[in-house]
Design an enzyme around this catalytic site. Structure first.
Site, PDB file in Angstrom:
ATOM      1  N   HIS A 139       2.467 -19.835   0.896  1.00 19.84           N
ATOM      2  CA  HIS A 139       1.062 -20.137   0.594  1.00 19.84           C
ATOM      3  C   HIS A 139       0.916 -21.309  -0.364  1.00 19.84           C
ATOM      4  CE1 HIS A 139      -0.275 -15.843   1.864  1.00 19.84           C
ATOM      5  NE2 HIS A 139      -0.110 -16.640   2.889  1.00 19.84           N
ATOM      6  N   CYS A 194      -3.604 -40.591  -4.180  1.00 18.58           N
ATOM      7  CA  CYS A 194      -2.288 -40.297  -3.599  1.00 18.58           C
ATOM      8  C   CYS A 194      -1.358 -41.490  -3.851  1.00 18.58           C
ATOM      9  CB  CYS A 194      -2.446 -40.071  -2.096  1.00 18.58           C
ATOM     10  SG  CYS A 194      -0.885 -39.984  -1.189  1.00 18.58           S
ATOM     11  N   GLY A 227       5.745  -5.926  -4.155  1.00 17.98           N
ATOM     12  CA  GLY A 227       4.557  -6.322  -4.922  1.00 17.98           C
ATOM     13  C   GLY A 227       3.470  -6.978  -4.121  1.00 17.98           C
ATOM     14  N   ASN A 275       6.671  -1.170  -4.498  1.00 16.86           N
ATOM     15  CA  ASN A 275       5.318  -1.509  -4.915  1.00 16.86           C
ATOM     16  C   ASN A 275       4.827  -0.489  -5.942  1.00 16.86           C
ATOM     17  OD1 ASN A 275       3.390  -3.668  -4.168  1.00 16.86           O
ATOM     18  ND2 ASN A 275       2.005  -1.958  -3.710  1.00 16.86           N
TER      19      ASN A 275
HETATM   20  C1  BV8 Z   1      -4.256 -17.725   8.757  1.00 14.71           C
HETATM   21  C2  BV8 Z   1      -3.489 -18.862  -1.864  1.00 14.71           C
HETATM   22  C3  BV8 Z   1      -4.511 -18.675  10.890  1.00 14.71           C
HETATM   23  C4  BV8 Z   1      -2.814 -19.166  -3.116  1.00 14.71           C
HETATM   24  C5  BV8 Z   1      -3.750 -16.984  -0.428  1.00 14.71           C
HETATM   25  C6  BV8 Z   1      -8.960 -10.234  10.080  1.00 14.71           C
HETATM   26  C7  BV8 Z   1      -7.775  -9.616  10.436  1.00 14.71           C
HETATM   27  C8  BV8 Z   1      -6.553 -10.249  10.238  1.00 14.71           C
HETATM   28  C9  BV8 Z   1      -6.505 -11.507   9.647  1.00 14.71           C
HETATM   29  C10 BV8 Z   1      -7.678 -12.100   9.285  1.00 14.71           C
HETATM   30  C11 BV8 Z   1      -8.904 -11.495   9.494  1.00 14.71           C
HETATM   31  N1  BV8 Z   1      -9.866 -12.333   9.034  1.00 14.71           N
HETATM   32  C12 BV8 Z   1      -9.274 -13.450   8.537  1.00 14.71           C
HETATM   33  C13 BV8 Z   1      -7.961 -13.322   8.697  1.00 14.71           C
HETATM   34  C14 BV8 Z   1      -6.928 -14.267   8.322  1.00 14.71           C
HETATM   35  C15 BV8 Z   1      -6.706 -14.277   6.808  1.00 14.71           C
HETATM   36  C16 BV8 Z   1      -6.574 -12.882   6.265  1.00 14.71           C
HETATM   37  O1  BV8 Z   1      -5.550 -12.259   6.388  1.00 14.71           O
HETATM   38  N2  BV8 Z   1      -7.662 -12.403   5.615  1.00 14.71           N
HETATM   39  C17 BV8 Z   1      -7.636 -11.092   5.031  1.00 14.71           C
HETATM   40  C18 BV8 Z   1      -8.462 -11.102   3.744  1.00 14.71           C
HETATM   41  C19 BV8 Z   1      -8.167 -10.093   6.058  1.00 14.71           C
HETATM   42  N3  BV8 Z   1      -5.481 -14.980   6.608  1.00 14.71           N
HETATM   43  C20 BV8 Z   1      -5.494 -16.318   6.549  1.00 14.71           C
HETATM   44  O2  BV8 Z   1      -6.507 -16.991   6.581  1.00 14.71           O
HETATM   45  C21 BV8 Z   1      -4.139 -16.989   6.496  1.00 14.71           C
HETATM   46  N4  BV8 Z   1      -4.096 -18.005   7.482  1.00 14.71           N
HETATM   47  O3  BV8 Z   1      -4.421 -16.622   9.186  1.00 14.71           O
HETATM   48  O4  BV8 Z   1      -4.227 -18.837   9.512  1.00 14.71           O
HETATM   49  C22 BV8 Z   1      -4.409 -19.988  11.509  1.00 14.71           C
HETATM   50  C23 BV8 Z   1      -3.830 -20.061  12.763  1.00 14.71           C
HETATM   51  C24 BV8 Z   1      -3.745 -21.291  13.376  1.00 14.71           C
HETATM   52  C25 BV8 Z   1      -4.213 -22.421  12.741  1.00 14.71           C
HETATM   53  C26 BV8 Z   1      -4.790 -22.341  11.479  1.00 14.71           C
HETATM   54  C27 BV8 Z   1      -4.895 -21.114  10.865  1.00 14.71           C
HETATM   55  C28 BV8 Z   1      -3.907 -17.673   5.163  1.00 14.71           C
HETATM   56  C29 BV8 Z   1      -3.807 -16.651   4.086  1.00 14.71           C
HETATM   57  C30 BV8 Z   1      -3.389 -17.329   2.789  1.00 14.71           C
HETATM   58  C31 BV8 Z   1      -4.549 -17.364   1.834  1.00 14.71           C
HETATM   59  N5  BV8 Z   1      -4.087 -17.793   0.524  1.00 14.71           N
HETATM   60  N6  BV8 Z   1      -3.380 -17.440  -1.598  1.00 14.71           N
HETATM   61  C32 BV8 Z   1      -3.460 -18.536  -4.278  1.00 14.71           C
HETATM   62  O5  BV8 Z   1      -4.636 -18.821  -4.555  1.00 14.71           O
HETATM   63  O6  BV8 Z   1      -2.758 -17.762  -4.921  1.00 14.71           O
HETATM   64  S1  BV8 Z   1      -3.784 -15.312  -0.205  1.00 14.71           S
HETATM   65  C33 BV8 Z   1      -3.451 -14.461  -1.637  1.00 14.71           C
HETATM   66  O7  BV8 Z   1      -3.702 -13.085  -1.411  1.00 14.71           O
HETATM   67  C34 BV8 Z   1      -1.993 -14.499  -2.004  1.00 14.71           C
HETATM   68  O8  BV8 Z   1      -1.353 -15.688  -1.704  1.00 14.71           O
HETATM   69  C35 BV8 Z   1      -1.404 -13.352  -1.246  1.00 14.71           C
HETATM   70  O9  BV8 Z   1      -0.815 -13.789  -0.064  1.00 14.71           O
HETATM   71  C36 BV8 Z   1      -2.577 -12.566  -0.795  1.00 14.71           C
HETATM   72  C37 BV8 Z   1      -2.377 -11.100  -1.025  1.00 14.71           C
HETATM   73  O10 BV8 Z   1      -2.167 -10.954  -2.341  1.00 14.71           O
HETATM   74  P1  BV8 Z   1      -0.939 -10.061  -2.877  1.00 14.71           P
HETATM   75  O11 BV8 Z   1       0.154 -10.986  -3.213  1.00 14.71           O
HETATM   76  O12 BV8 Z   1      -0.611  -8.935  -1.964  1.00 14.71           O
HETATM   77  O13 BV8 Z   1      -1.620  -9.543  -4.183  1.00 14.71           O
HETATM   78  P2  BV8 Z   1      -2.624  -8.319  -4.318  1.00 14.71           P
HETATM   79  O14 BV8 Z   1      -3.307  -8.462  -5.631  1.00 14.71           O
HETATM   80  O15 BV8 Z   1      -3.450  -8.181  -3.078  1.00 14.71           O
HETATM   81  O16 BV8 Z   1      -1.638  -7.078  -4.360  1.00 14.71           O
HETATM   82  C38 BV8 Z   1      -0.706  -6.962  -5.411  1.00 14.71           C
HETATM   83  C39 BV8 Z   1       0.117  -5.729  -5.136  1.00 14.71           C
HETATM   84  O17 BV8 Z   1       1.099  -5.617  -6.165  1.00 14.71           O
HETATM   85  C40 BV8 Z   1      -0.692  -4.463  -5.161  1.00 14.71           C
HETATM   86  O18 BV8 Z   1      -0.344  -3.666  -4.029  1.00 14.71           O
HETATM   87  C41 BV8 Z   1      -0.268  -3.771  -6.451  1.00 14.71           C
HETATM   88  O19 BV8 Z   1      -0.216  -2.350  -6.319  1.00 14.71           O
HETATM   89  C42 BV8 Z   1       1.125  -4.292  -6.639  1.00 14.71           C
HETATM   90  N7  BV8 Z   1       1.545  -4.364  -8.040  1.00 14.71           N
HETATM   91  C43 BV8 Z   1       0.790  -4.642  -9.137  1.00 14.71           C
HETATM   92  N8  BV8 Z   1       1.575  -4.612 -10.233  1.00 14.71           N
HETATM   93  C44 BV8 Z   1       2.830  -4.334  -9.814  1.00 14.71           C
HETATM   94  C45 BV8 Z   1       2.822  -4.181  -8.420  1.00 14.71           C
HETATM   95  N9  BV8 Z   1       3.920  -3.877  -7.717  1.00 14.71           N
HETATM   96  C46 BV8 Z   1       5.076  -3.733  -8.407  1.00 14.71           C
HETATM   97  N10 BV8 Z   1       5.172  -3.878  -9.744  1.00 14.71           N
HETATM   98  C47 BV8 Z   1       4.077  -4.170 -10.470  1.00 14.71           C
HETATM   99  N11 BV8 Z   1       4.190  -4.290 -11.805  1.00 14.71           N
END
Ligand code: BV8
Length: 232
Positions: free
Chosen positions: A113, A140, A179, A205
């Site tokens: 990402h 750039c 995570g 996790n």
């Molecule tokens: C794409 C940018 C296609 C950087 C990020 C419907 C169904 C399916 C998919 C979609 C849909 N509608 C839209 C989509 C696609 C979409 C998507 O999935 N949306 C979701 C919301 C439904 N995805 C996209 O758009 C992706 N691209 O699909 O492209 C395409 C095809 C052809 C041509 C062009 C395009 C792009 C997705 C990337 C977006 N960018 N980040 C930044 O700002 O940081 S996403 C962002 O959230 C992160 O990068 C990460 O990937 C994502 C999830 O976050 P997590 O890392 O899981 O963090 P989160 O807080 O959610 O969870 C943390 C976990 O850690 C928790 O479970 C917690 O319990 C645990 N935890 C906490 N503390 C601890 C721990 N575990 C262990 N120890 C601890 N101490």
């Protein structure tokens, strides 16, 4: 616990914000998951960048600046140790844009990402290492266009290196997710792909993720404790 062993010569590790949480970096969907009242999804899109470039650039400037205030934790260090010592294939695919895996010493690493410490030219596609603030309209160095943007994969944009990730998924013997909430695709679907190709699957996790039911084994607890235990 499914641990690194000769039974699993090829390992793919997926990490998410949870591995950096104990270093002090807010996760997306935890209590600190909002930013200045904005949902991440609202500032992490091409539309947001076009609508309010100053807001989006500021969002990433603040997170880039915060990197100097945090350190890798025991989970990052354990993965770096595995990376240094593992004789088989290993690829760490991180969803995170922080630099904590690198600073812990990981080298077989891929940021699907993007990275805070990189700028991308929207005009020519060139990348530049970037450590400071990146105001909209920054020029750039490769093409001279005022078109540098955060080198971040926004929602709706294609994650980086998907071919390399798919190849690793099809050849790994063990897929470990650490995570991540399993909320965002395509990363959230990797466990199903790994299973399709016959890999063993392990989730580490703090709490069950949206895809926990897909993992053969789940270990719930803080990454800084469970990942060093897993690497052993
Ligand atoms: C794409 C940018 C296609 C950087 C990020 C419907 C169904 C399916 C998919 C979609 C849909 N509608 C839209 C989509 C696609 C979409 C998507 O999935 N949306 C979701 C919301 C439904 N995805 C996209 O758009 C992706 N691209 O699909 O492209 C395409 C095809 C052809 C041509 C062009 C395009 C792009 C997705 C990337 C977006 N960018 N980040 C930044 O700002 O940081 S996403 C962002 O959230 C992160 O990068 C990460 O990937 C994502 C999830 O976050 P997590 O890392 O899981 O963090 P989160 O807080 O959610 O969870 C943390 C976990 O850690 C928790 O479970 C917690 O319990 C645990 N935890 C906490 N503390 C601890 C721990 N575990 C262990 N120890 C601890 N101490």
């Amino acid at each position: 616990m499914t641990v690194p062993s000769p039974d699993y010569p090829n390992i793919l590790v997926l990490t998410g914000a949870g591995i950096s949480a104990e270093s002090g970096i807010a996760t997306f969907r935890g209590p600190g998951g909002l930013w200045e009242g904005h949902r991440v999804e609202d500032v992490c899109t091409p539309e947001a960048l076009a609508r309010d470039p100053a807001l989006v650039h500021r969002f990433y400037d603040l997170r880039r600046a915060a990197l100097s205030t945090v350190e890798p934790n025991a989970a990052h260090r354990a993965l770096a140790r595995l990376d240094a010592e593992w004789p088989g294939e290993l690829l760490i695919v991180t969803q995170n844009v922080d630099d904590l895996h690198e600073r812990a010493g990981a080298t077989r690493l891929l940021h699907m990402h993007g990275e805070l410490k990189s700028a991308l030219c929207a005009a020519c596609g060139a990348r530049a290492e970037w450590a400071d603030a990146l105001p909209p309209g920054s020029v750039c160095g490769a093409c001279g266009a005022p078109a540098l943007r955060p080198d971040i994969v926004f929602f709706g944009e294609m994650p980086y290196d998907m071919d390399r990730i798919e190849a690793a998924l099809s050849s790994c013997d063990l897929f470990v997710s650490i995570g991540t909430s399993g909320a965002v695709y395509p990363a959230a679907g990797f466990v199903q792909t790994a299973r399709h190709w016959g890999a063993a699957t392990l989730e580490i996790n703090l709490e069950p993720s949206q895809g926990s039911f897909l993992f053969e084994e789940s270990r719930m607890g803080p990454a800084s404790v469970l990942v060093p235990e897993w690497v052993a």
